[in-house]
Design an enzyme around this catalytic site. Structure first.
Site, short mmCIF file in Angstrom:
data_model
loop_
_atom_site.label_atom_id
_atom_site.label_comp_id
_atom_site.label_asym_id
_atom_site.label_seq_id
_atom_site.Cartn_x
_atom_site.Cartn_y
_atom_site.Cartn_z
N ASP A 1 0.14 -7.74 1.34
CA ASP A 1 0.49 -6.33 1.52
C ASP A 1 2.02 -6.13 1.53
O ASP A 1 2.56 -5.43 2.37
CB ASP A 1 -0.12 -5.77 2.81
N SER B 1 4.58 2.62 7.95
CA SER B 1 4.25 1.46 7.11
C SER B 1 5.46 1.07 6.26
O SER B 1 6.07 1.91 5.59
CB SER B 1 3.08 1.79 6.19
N HIS C 1 0.80 -1.22 0.00
CA HIS C 1 0.00 0.00 0.00
C HIS C 1 0.84 1.27 0.00
O HIS C 1 0.32 2.36 -0.26
CB HIS C 1 -0.99 -0.01 1.18
#
Length: 366
Positions: A200, A308, A170
């Site tokens: 992911d 992230s 992402h």
């Protein structure tokens, strides 16, 4: 041989029983017929063979008992061998001690992918957050991805010296360009090599990079609840931010979006946070209709937007997870009210290692 045969015969017939045995015994030892006669000290053999003599007898000929010499020779090497063994043990112990002093007691040899454990942190700094941060920070980068929907900031982990970097899908999904900044401030252009939206994960590669400091990928199967951990990333663009905490739980089911909708929401102002579902609830926005679920490590180390793709690290400096989702109680409020509440999730590093070949080949989304 003859003498040995006669002595053997003497044992079998000490009284001269049997006609054939009596003759050679009498001819060989005539003095034995007078049992009351005192023993001649020059006699080669006593009938009561073999008694220990009160005085060592003297013999004019060769010694009558050659078996005694081999026994002494057989016993002779034993003390010598024992001494050699003791010396060898002393040398071996000294060598082991010397090697330990040279390598340090904390040196651990890296093994297979399911049991890799390397002490990246120097012995003097082992078990400290400062030691982990100093050793691992050069392997963590900041990623800036740009697309027609806007810009997003994330983090990544260098896994090869020529610039392969693991991050979240992402972070780079749908990006037209990707820029990467290393801990020393150098900036590179990167290309996306492969993506796996179901996990992911994404692999990007820096252009014209070499000699980079790589991270040590650990073994997430050995992680336990309560283990101390360190998180390094670039929350809100603050490169190289270090936080610490513990592993709060294992095998948490985290659900994230597999399409670019979540990426666009992140880039268009969703407080820079990646929407996810956990425990039947949605956080940081809407995950959309296309989702995937993976098992995650839960941590209370502070994670914020921009973490992230960064690293969750054990106290030996091994990467045990890729930070992927964090919950903010103020997700629907202004960005000034948003922040970490100690509820973050990371993709286990064993999942990453198992997916590397697929990512290098273009990923499951290609």
């Amino acid at each position: 041989m003859t003498e040995s045969f006669r002595r053997s015969g003497e044992y079998e017939n000490p009284q001269g029983h049997g006609h054939e045995a009596a003759v050679p015994l009498q001819s060989a030892y005539p003095q034995q017929q007078h049992s009351a006669a005192p023993m001649n000290p020059v006699a080669p053999v006593n009938p009561e063979w073999p008694p220990p003599p009160a005085q060592p007898p003297t013999f004019s000929g060769p010694p009558p008992a050659p078996a005694a010499a081999p026994r002494k020779r057989a016993r002779g090497p034993v003390p010598l061998l024992a001494a050699v063994a003791i010396v060898a043990a002393a040398i071996g112990g000294g060598t082991a001690y010397g090697i330990q002093e040279l390598t340090g007691p904390d040196t651990v040899t890296a093994s297979s992918s399911t049991g890799t454990s390397t002490n990246v942190v120097p012995s003097a700094d082992k078990g400290t957050v400062a030691g982990v941060a100093k050793a691992v920070s050069p392997s963590i980068v900041e990623i800036n991805a740009t697309s027609n929907a806007g810009e997003s900031t994330g983090s990544g982990v260098i896994i090869t010296g020529d610039g392969e970097i693991i991050t979240n899908n992402h972070v780079v999904s749908g990006a037209d360009s990707v820029k990467v900044s290393t801990s020393n401030g150098k900036t590179y252009t990167a290309k996306v090599v492969g993506t796996d939206s179901k996990k992911d994960l994404a692999l990007i590669k820096l252009e014209n990079a070499s000699g980079l400091t790589t991270a040590a990928l650990g073994d997430s199967s050995g992680v336990q609840v309560g283990d101390q951990v360190v998180a390094i990333g670039s929350p809100e663009g603050l490169t190289g931010t270090v936080t610490s905490g513990i592993v709060s739980a294992l095998n948490r089911d985290v659900t994230v979006s597999t399409d670019e909708g979540g990426q666009q929401q992140q880039q268009q102002g969703g407080n820079g946070q990646w929407p996810f579902e956990f425990g039947g609830q949605q956080f940081n926005g809407d995950t959309g209709s296309s989702t995937t679920t993976y098992k995650a490590l839960q941590t209370d180390a502070s994670l914020n937007p921009g973490n992230s793709g960064g690293a969750l690290i054990d106290m030996n400096g091994n990467i045990i997870g890729i930070n992927s989702a964090m919950y903010s109680a103020a997700a629907g409020s202004s960005s000034s009210d948003a922040g970490s509440v100690g509820l973050g999730f990371a993709i286990p590093i064993n999942t990453v290692k198992a997916d590397l070949a697929t990512l290098r080949a273009g990923g499951s989304d290609s």
